[in-house]
Design a protein around this motif. Sequence first.
Motif, PDB file in Angstrom:
ATOM      1  N   SER A 226      32.410  24.307  30.947  1.00  0.00           N
ATOM      2  CA  SER A 226      31.879  23.225  30.106  1.00  0.00           C
ATOM      3  C   SER A 226      31.119  22.197  30.929  1.00  0.00           C
ATOM      4  CB  SER A 226      33.025  22.472  29.399  1.00  0.00           C
ATOM      5  OG  SER A 226      34.098  23.302  29.113  1.00  0.00           O
ATOM      6  N   GLY A 227      31.043  22.381  32.242  1.00  0.00           N
ATOM      7  CA  GLY A 227      30.517  21.329  33.107  1.00  0.00           C
ATOM      8  C   GLY A 227      29.051  21.478  33.468  1.00  0.00           C
ATOM      9  N   PHE A 228      28.677  20.750  34.497  1.00  0.00           N
ATOM     10  CA  PHE A 228      27.285  20.621  34.943  1.00  0.00           C
ATOM     11  C   PHE A 228      26.668  21.978  35.319  1.00  0.00           C
ATOM     12  CE2 PHE A 228      24.644  19.869  38.844  1.00  0.00           C
ATOM     13  CZ  PHE A 228      23.551  19.292  38.214  1.00  0.00           C
ATOM     14  N   LEU A 229      27.438  22.853  35.947  1.00  0.00           N
ATOM     15  CA  LEU A 229      26.914  24.180  36.313  1.00  0.00           C
ATOM     16  C   LEU A 229      27.241  25.221  35.244  1.00  0.00           C
ATOM     17  CD1 LEU A 229      27.775  24.261  40.149  1.00  0.00           C
ATOM     18  CD2 LEU A 229      25.578  23.770  39.064  1.00  0.00           C
TER      19      LEU A 229
ATOM     20  N   THR B 299      38.670  26.689  28.631  1.00  0.00           N
ATOM     21  CA  THR B 299      38.670  25.234  28.728  1.00  0.00           C
ATOM     22  C   THR B 299      40.066  24.700  28.462  1.00  0.00           C
ATOM     23  OG1 THR B 299      37.829  23.192  27.699  1.00  0.00           O
ATOM     24  CG2 THR B 299      37.854  25.154  26.300  1.00  0.00           C
ATOM     25  N   ARG B 300      40.382  23.550  29.060  1.00  0.00           N
ATOM     26  CA  ARG B 300      41.689  22.942  28.786  1.00  0.00           C
ATOM     27  C   ARG B 300      41.677  22.211  27.455  1.00  0.00           C
ATOM     28  NH1 ARG B 300      41.545  18.954  33.202  1.00  0.00           N
ATOM     29  NH2 ARG B 300      39.391  19.125  32.487  1.00  0.00           N
TER      30      ARG B 300
ATOM     31  N   ARG C 247      34.961  23.006  21.426  1.00  0.00           N
ATOM     32  CA  ARG C 247      33.692  22.273  21.284  1.00  0.00           C
ATOM     33  C   ARG C 247      32.539  23.239  21.047  1.00  0.00           C
ATOM     34  NH1 ARG C 247      34.839  18.817  26.652  1.00  0.00           N
ATOM     35  NH2 ARG C 247      35.643  20.872  27.145  1.00  0.00           N
TER      36      ARG C 247
ATOM     37  N   LEU D 266      34.813  28.301  37.767  1.00  0.00           N
ATOM     38  CA  LEU D 266      34.165  27.035  38.157  1.00  0.00           C
ATOM     39  C   LEU D 266      35.114  25.850  37.994  1.00  0.00           C
ATOM     40  CD1 LEU D 266      30.750  27.537  36.286  1.00  0.00           C
ATOM     41  CD2 LEU D 266      31.282  28.032  38.679  1.00  0.00           C
TER      42      LEU D 266
ATOM     43  N   GLY E  95      37.740  22.852  38.225  1.00  0.00           N
ATOM     44  CA  GLY E  95      38.208  21.923  39.247  1.00  0.00           C
ATOM     45  C   GLY E  95      37.738  20.518  38.943  1.00  0.00           C
ATOM     46  N   GLU E  96      38.533  19.531  39.330  1.00  0.00           N
ATOM     47  CA  GLU E  96      38.144  18.133  39.081  1.00  0.00           C
ATOM     48  C   GLU E  96      36.968  17.748  39.964  1.00  0.00           C
ATOM     49  OE1 GLU E  96      41.630  15.645  39.424  1.00  0.00           O
ATOM     50  OE2 GLU E  96      42.635  16.751  37.825  1.00  0.00           O
TER      51      GLU E  96
ATOM     52  N   SER F 225      43.798  21.173  41.348  1.00  0.00           N
ATOM     53  CA  SER F 225      42.979  21.519  40.179  1.00  0.00           C
ATOM     54  C   SER F 225      42.059  22.704  40.467  1.00  0.00           C
ATOM     55  CB  SER F 225      42.150  20.312  39.729  1.00  0.00           C
ATOM     56  OG  SER F 225      41.134  20.019  40.676  1.00  0.00           O
ATOM     57  N   ARG F 226      41.975  23.103  41.704  1.00  0.00           N
ATOM     58  CA  ARG F 226      41.226  24.330  42.059  1.00  0.00           C
ATOM     59  C   ARG F 226      42.170  25.512  42.285  1.00  0.00           C
ATOM     60  NH1 ARG F 226      38.222  20.219  42.808  1.00  0.00           N
ATOM     61  NH2 ARG F 226      35.994  20.515  42.405  1.00  0.00           N
TER      62      ARG F 226
ATOM     63  N   THR G 141      28.482  26.488  47.202  1.00  0.00           N
ATOM     64  CA  THR G 141      27.348  25.737  46.650  1.00  0.00           C
ATOM     65  C   THR G 141      27.073  24.470  47.455  1.00  0.00           C
ATOM     66  OG1 THR G 141      27.879  26.625  44.467  1.00  0.00           O
ATOM     67  CG2 THR G 141      26.523  24.642  44.513  1.00  0.00           C
ATOM     68  N   GLY G 142      25.774  24.175  47.633  1.00  0.00           N
ATOM     69  CA  GLY G 142      25.366  22.894  48.219  1.00  0.00           C
ATOM     70  C   GLY G 142      25.200  21.873  47.100  1.00  0.00           C
TER      71      GLY G 142
ATOM     72  N   ALA H 178      23.725  20.958  43.983  1.00  0.00           N
ATOM     73  CA  ALA H 178      22.940  21.575  42.909  1.00  0.00           C
ATOM     74  C   ALA H 178      22.162  20.464  42.213  1.00  0.00           C
ATOM     75  CB  ALA H 178      23.872  22.290  41.941  1.00  0.00           C
TER      76      ALA H 178
END
Length: 311
Positions: free
Chosen positions: A9-12, A31-32, A37, A66, A68-69, A87-88, A162-163, A165
Amino acid sequence: MKIVVAGGSGFLGEPLRVALRADGHTVANLTRNTTPRAPDDITWTPDGTAGAWAEVVDGADAVVNLAGEGIADQRWSASRKQSLLVSRLLPTRSLVAACARATRPPRVLVSASGVGFYGPHGDEIVTEATPAGDDFLANVCVEWEQAAEQASTVTRVALVRTGLALHPGGGALAQLLVPFRFGVGGPQGSGNQFMPWIHRDDWVDLVRWLISESAARGAFNATAPEPVTNREFARALGHALGRPALLPVPAFGLRMLLGEMSEMLVTGQRAVPARALEMGFRFKFTRLDEALADLFSSKIKIKNSKIQTLS
Ligand SMILES: NC(=O)c1ccc[n+]([C@@H]2O[C@H](COP(=O)([O-])OP(=O)(O)OC[C@H]3O[C@@H](n4cnc5c(N)ncnc54)[C@H](OP(=O)(O)O)[C@@H]3O)[C@@H](O)[C@H]2O)c1
């Protein structure tokens, strides 16, 4: 293919899911959130074990992890550092347990990591063969990757280091835009530290490639082939926005503001995607100025010193 994304659900994850659906795949997002959604949302409890949700992994073709906080969301107190690690680890262990329990395990687990794996480096080139560092982020990445590697007895495991993004809608770039908005953008610390960046579209393409490329296993740097120094980054960003990039932010100021987390900004890695390039992956954006020109072409405008993100 049927593809399960955890923390999608996040940025990536959002643009990845859009791209996978456009490729014709069926996507499920773990998703938690207990209230869905999106139609592809499945609620999970990533507590280190495989719950009822794990059924979706059985028979899936690929799993992308993906979860993780947010690393840069808060100052790193001792309890925050523990949350960033746990969280990972717990979601990764849950996915590994789901793969192990499946009667038809997925063909691949693509699991997130970061270039923080390497710890701070000067201007030496960092490839996937460079050993792990020894600071907080490096230790998180090592444990996170080791947890994902546990699935390699039942499936192919690819680790995405990932660097930064880049997309103006979130992540590091959205935060870097703030000082430029007030005309006070500039290099951070010495400005000599490297910033391994990647256009978010290339990150999405790299993950799609890792899913389909059956020889891709182990670690892959998800960074553009031409990393730049922090000073070059500030200059390119200022140029793309038509704003000055003159005011350096001293390292001690960042440390006062951000505490230990400031190390992430004032040190870096000249990481290059050696393995993806060797195996034939082609980046659309190798030069930062071209990536920023693309990202800001229609997606952002500055009006009355306010940055408006259009998509
Ligand atoms: N963005 C970058 O530039 C970058 C760079 C290096 C590494 N990475 C790594 O790549 C992964 C994805 O990045 P992103 O930018 O998309 O992150 P993001 O926007 O923060 O999304 C991560 C997702 O993880 C889930 N999540 C958050 N806290 C969690 C917890 N305690 N337990 C389980 N799931 C949790 C959330 O999904 P729900 O709320 O739906 O559960 C969230 O949408 C992250 O692990 C990040 O560390 C990103």
